[in-house]
Motif scaffolding. Structure first.
Motif, PDB file in Angstrom:
ATOM      1  N   LEU A  39      39.388  10.600  15.376  1.00 37.55           N
ATOM      2  CA  LEU A  39      39.943  11.078  14.104  1.00 37.55           C
ATOM      3  C   LEU A  39      41.008  12.140  14.355  1.00 37.55           C
ATOM      4  O   LEU A  39      40.989  12.827  15.373  1.00 37.55           O
ATOM      5  N   GLN A  40      41.904  12.247  13.419  1.00 44.88           N
ATOM      6  CA  GLN A  40      42.982  13.219  13.508  1.00 44.88           C
ATOM      7  C   GLN A  40      43.273  13.707  12.082  1.00 44.88           C
ATOM      8  O   GLN A  40      43.355  12.893  11.172  1.00 44.88           O
ATOM      9  N   GLY A  41      43.409  14.999  11.905  1.00 49.36           N
ATOM     10  CA  GLY A  41      43.775  15.467  10.570  1.00 49.36           C
ATOM     11  C   GLY A  41      43.340  16.889  10.283  1.00 49.36           C
ATOM     12  O   GLY A  41      42.594  17.505  11.058  1.00 49.36           O
ATOM     13  N   SER A  79      46.995  19.025  17.709  1.00 52.69           N
ATOM     14  CA  SER A  79      47.362  17.857  16.898  1.00 52.69           C
ATOM     15  C   SER A  79      46.138  17.140  16.341  1.00 52.69           C
ATOM     16  O   SER A  79      46.232  16.383  15.377  1.00 52.69           O
ATOM     17  N   ALA A  80      44.969  17.369  16.950  1.00 52.06           N
ATOM     18  CA  ALA A  80      43.761  16.707  16.434  1.00 52.06           C
ATOM     19  C   ALA A  80      43.340  17.291  15.090  1.00 52.06           C
ATOM     20  O   ALA A  80      42.864  16.562  14.221  1.00 52.06           O
ATOM     21  N   LEU A 105      39.419  18.386   9.964  1.00 53.09           N
ATOM     22  CA  LEU A 105      38.490  18.457  11.090  1.00 53.09           C
ATOM     23  C   LEU A 105      38.243  19.921  11.422  1.00 53.09           C
ATOM     24  O   LEU A 105      39.007  20.799  11.033  1.00 53.09           O
ATOM     25  N   MET A 106      37.160  20.165  12.150  1.00 55.56           N
ATOM     26  CA  MET A 106      36.752  21.538  12.488  1.00 55.56           C
ATOM     27  C   MET A 106      37.855  22.323  13.186  1.00 55.56           C
ATOM     28  O   MET A 106      38.754  21.761  13.808  1.00 55.56           O
ATOM     29  N   GLY A 125      44.491  14.976  21.985  1.00 57.81           N
ATOM     30  CA  GLY A 125      45.065  15.201  20.647  1.00 57.81           C
ATOM     31  C   GLY A 125      44.322  14.494  19.524  1.00 57.81           C
ATOM     32  O   GLY A 125      44.818  14.411  18.400  1.00 57.81           O
ATOM     33  N   TRP A 126      43.143  13.953  19.815  1.00 61.27           N
ATOM     34  CA  TRP A 126      42.303  13.317  18.795  1.00 61.27           C
ATOM     35  C   TRP A 126      40.903  13.893  18.906  1.00 61.27           C
ATOM     36  O   TRP A 126      40.482  14.306  19.978  1.00 61.27           O
ATOM     37  N   PHE A 127      40.186  13.891  17.792  1.00 55.27           N
ATOM     38  CA  PHE A 127      38.789  14.280  17.848  1.00 55.27           C
ATOM     39  C   PHE A 127      37.960  13.063  18.236  1.00 55.27           C
ATOM     40  O   PHE A 127      38.004  12.021  17.580  1.00 55.27           O
ATOM     41  N   PHE A 151      38.657  17.638  21.560  1.00 54.16           N
ATOM     42  CA  PHE A 151      40.015  17.380  21.070  1.00 54.16           C
ATOM     43  C   PHE A 151      40.942  16.846  22.163  1.00 54.16           C
ATOM     44  O   PHE A 151      42.157  16.735  21.930  1.00 54.16           O
ATOM     45  N   THR A 199      35.305  22.657  22.714  1.00 62.10           N
ATOM     46  CA  THR A 199      36.357  22.361  21.735  1.00 62.10           C
ATOM     47  C   THR A 199      37.471  21.550  22.387  1.00 62.10           C
ATOM     48  O   THR A 199      37.923  20.535  21.849  1.00 62.10           O
ATOM     49  N   GLN A 200      37.905  22.009  23.559  1.00 63.97           N
ATOM     50  CA  GLN A 200      38.990  21.314  24.263  1.00 63.97           C
ATOM     51  C   GLN A 200      38.577  19.892  24.623  1.00 63.97           C
ATOM     52  O   GLN A 200      39.369  18.964  24.520  1.00 63.97           O
TER      53      GLN A 200
END
Lengths: 559, 559
Positions: free
Chosen positions: A406-408, B8-9, A411-412, A429-431, A426, A422-423
């Motif tokens: 997911l991306q947006g 970006s995520a 998100l947390m 660049g996407w969760f 993500f 966290t890194q």
């Protein structure tokens, strides 16, 4: 481009506390909260939250501080969702089913300055605070004991056990000023809340939500569920779960009615619907079981259609049919703590018994399902199924399994105090949801399984949920879980754990034969079947890690 | 707070072009646009916009460039609303009723690199471009002639008149790649579009909208108008007005159907509703007159209720009744170019004849109106009535007149190329609308007048609209406008201009008597009454500045 200007007139940090300010001016005289005999209007709720924020400020709460709360779905917990950020601080609503050990670890992590606690849990919380310095001295060298504020009175004998400072909620609120100027976040990406994951894979993780994410997700929810007509929301989903899936804030945006309840039961659900004309409630699919299996005496006719938004494993056909016959309209979502609650509509799984559901549904319903399948919330930027290594999208063939990513903006902000996690979540660049699925030829995403639960048979990735769906369609089977068992030849093979319905008998051969007839591939047929109760965690999820250990500790056939 | 990450995520600049990307994946097979025999799906619209953005990039369009367009509500203008920002540039959709002089000034201001022009207006635009260097040499020293792209073919003889480069829309689009990677704004506060005010107070002003404002306002609109169920939107409001009040983008967010039409008439409205099951359309209140006064032969029964969102002066009771009887549901908004279109619901004015409306309405409707009055869009932070000097809110007494001021993310980024005007509009941290109103005891805002139109009689501020409402309730009066006339004693006094209904006769004494009986205060009664046609500007607004000049150039009584 010249002549443009960013100033307070045209740029305001996005925060859902603004919904409450608007509700006070636009829906001022409308009911905000009903709890037993207690009723507030939006003007009153706004005023109470301002006073509470003011009181928090007097108690030296400011930007960057964490305020924790442990309470069921009572009005105070609703108010704290606005008052704490309006004081500039971050709210962490805690799971009321935490035990002493888990609560100790979580409070050490959060270091809250104040803990609001419902009197039911005051004893537990004060005990943990008192014991904390002794049991974890190394973690607490810089620690001050938090102030405790009880919601409802604590009985005198319990209060004495606690040597931390104790105050009472209404008295604390009364010390605040109603003309308090709410604190606006310095940056809309600052955290408004910290929510803990259910912890099905170990210790719960502390997930921080930004003001921006909470604001946008609230609007996304309203749009998704078309909740436009002054809804009446029954609080069956815990406010400590993703801030009640962000409905705490969404309800202020809509000026609807929050029907608060301390405990959830089918009786209370039906009574609340009749009494308050409830239009929406939410929760895990188990809430449908609760309704379907309630005694007929508790079931009351619905005054009008009620939308039930569920997220979690899809309910069985039988349960679904029963609740639909009672007049409930079921909307199924896919979500997780890191995505602020439900983020995708569906997944209506396409395995046999769910296809069956859809054939049964009337044309209208079916259309509805189809047009919603694979739908992601408007405020979520993108949902894709990707190869987790190459980050390439899987082909839209309905077969190739990849990881849902997911991306947006909804998100947390990350895992509090764990930059590495966290890194990792993500990376690229996407969760990375940790869930696997496929993309169908029409572009729809169908969820298949947790990434760690899939079975890798040779080079083939098998979804355990597909096998479980067949097992659950067996007339004698009550519950079923399939896990991977290591195998020298195939790598991994499916091993089934089955709980039979009361009074029913079966054996491994019967189950295996049933599966062989119905599963598309021989590799999917369980190679061993064990009978008995399934191990569950506190949120009602099967502990597959426990079953995997069991499966690999034993031979191929169960005793 | 440690452990959190903005990447970006979880952080994507807000832009309404994202609605189109989502529509392609979620509503891919659903109809996006209907225009005569032309039909597109959301997947096709997305692909066409990507190709057009790619083609623009090949034509050296990039960040910071302006692309202009002059066209009626055709699909190309809809596509440009996505394609231009997806190429990183800013779109300016021009009023098709601009004359040569105004167009010259506007193009000099915008300096567009490309102008898309409907063939109907190609002659005008190419003429302006060719004449430009001669008529305004001082403004054009750094100016390159823009490329012209015609929508539909330009007839050969006209094309020869133009020595700028001319291309055709579909051919240009075809040069682009459908796998183009849409440009994401560097900053969500960068401008996505420039829209011109109607220019009722002089030259139109160039109002820049940010991506963030456009995104949030689109969601705010959907929530406000509860447009959840795949709406069918008839394009009666010009796309060059506040980007069709931001409905160009909102429709992509909803995956609804855009019914494009070149010209608006009652016949086309009724036909479109029957043919395409239109659910919504918008425009100035004059659209209601058009419907109410259309020949019965053109009026067709509505297949179901149609919501009509209007913004501007409130329609007369008679018109309102007629359109409501035909089945239209009227929603009245207050808005302006600087607020991206309608920003407040209402104002249902409380003057006699509107009170009368509300008494007539059934209980249900009345409730609906009441709960909506004074409602500002959820994405607008605040609306207040303030003393423009002290910036203090006026008392909620329903009498004290102040200036309506707005604050929030859905306001303009500023006036392009006019920082001074931007600073003035935003001075004090609020956007000053230049409109005056009152706040009622229940907190609702009621709009009264344009600030420059009010009459200051002694120390009393009088709304000309209150007087006009009474004049309009006179059975012989068709149109009415009241302006301030300078007076040595009172400062200013009301002067009325009245157009009588066809075939009706009246005189100043009759009108004054009618007003004296109905207006609360003697100061409100017009001291002079003039009969005849009212001067209108191109958007159908009465030019009060012209009337004010007339009033002050003559004696107290008209000839």
């Amino acid at each position: 481009m010249e002549g443009l200007l960013r100033c307070s007139a045209n740029y305001v940090p996005l925060t859902p506390t603004s919904f409450l300010e608007r509700a006070a001016s636009v829906y001022g005289d409308k009911t905000s909260i009903i709890y037993g005999d207690t009723r507030y209007t939006w003007r009153q709720t706004h005023e109470r939250c301002l006073k509470l924020a003011s009181a928090l400020t007097r108690l030296k709460i400011s930007r960057g501080d964490i305020v924790a709360a442990m309470a069921p779905n009572v009005p105070a917990l609703y108010e704290l969702h606005f008052a704490v950020p309006m004081a500039g601080a971050t709210l962490s609503a805690l799971n009321v089913s935490l035990d002493e050990h888990a609560l100790t670890i979580i409070l050490n992590r959060l270091q809250p300055k104040i803990i609001f606690v419902d009197s039911e849990f005051a004893h537990l919380v004060s005990k943990v605070i008192n014991d904390k310095n002794n049991t974890h001295p190394q973690e607490n060298h810089h620690d001050h004991k938090p102030l405790l504020v009880t919601i409802h009175a604590v009985s005198p004998d319990r209060q004495t056990q606690c040597d931390v400072e104790v105050r009472e909620y209404e008295q604390t609120l009364a010390t605040g000023e109603s003309d308090f100027q709410a604190v606006i976040p310095a940056d809309e990406c600052d955290p408004i809340s910290v929510n803990f994951t259910s912890g099905s894979t170990g210790m719960p993780k502390a997930v921080a939500y930004s003001h921006r994410a909470a604001y946008l997700n609230s609007l996304g929810l309203i749009l998704r569920y078309e909740m436009g007509k002054l809804p009446v929301f029954l609080w069956t989903v815990d406010m400590f779960r993703c801030n009640g899936w962000c409905f705490v804030w969404a309800m202020a945006a809509l000026g609807g009615i929050n029907v608060c309840i301390r405990n959830v039961s089918a009786k209370i659900i039906f009574e609340s619907i009749q009494l308050h004309k409830v239009t929406h409630f939410c929760g895990k699919p188990t809430i449908l079981n609760m309704i379907a299996e309630s005694p007929p005496a508790d079931q009351k006719p619905l005054p009008s259609a009620v939308d039930v938004i569920i997220a979690g494993p899809f309910p069985t056909t039988c349960i679904l049919k029963r609740v639909q016959e009672l007049g409930f309209n079921i909307i199924h979502g896919y979500g997780m703590t890191e995505a602020l609650g439900p983020a995708l509509i569906g997944p209506w799984r396409s395995s046999q018994h769910h296809h069956h559901d859809r054939d049964d549904a009337d044309a209208n319903d079916d259309h509805n399902l189809k047009c919603r399948e694979g739908l992601h919330n408007i405020t979520l930027e993108a949902a894709d199924v990707k190869d987790p290594t190459t980050m390439r999208s899987v082909p839209s063939d309905g077969e190739t399994i990849g990881e849902l990513m997911l991306q947006g903006n909804t998100l947390m902000a990350g895992y509090l105090g764990d930059l590495e996690a966290t890194q990792e979540a993500f990376s690229g660049g996407w969760f990375r949801t940790g869930d696997v699925g496929v993309r169908h030829t029409d572009g729809c995403i169908e969820m298949k399984d947790r990434a760690r639960d899939v079975i890798v048979f040779g080079k083939e990735v098998i979804s355990t949920l597909d096998i479980e769906a067949v097992l659950l369609s067996h007339p004698k089977v009550e519950e079923a879980a399939v896990v991977a068992q290591n195998d020298v030849v195939a790598g991994q093979i499916p091993c089934a754990y089955v709980k039979l319905k009361e009074g029913r008998c079966s054996n491994a051969e019967e189950i295996v034969e049933f599966c062989t007839e119905r599963l598309q591939k021989a590799a999917m047929v369980p190679k061993s079947v064990c009978f008995g109760d399934l191990p569950m965690n506190s949120t009602g999820k099967v502990q597959k890690s426990v079953l995997r250990e069991r499966a690999n500790a034993m031979g191929k056939l169960c005793p």
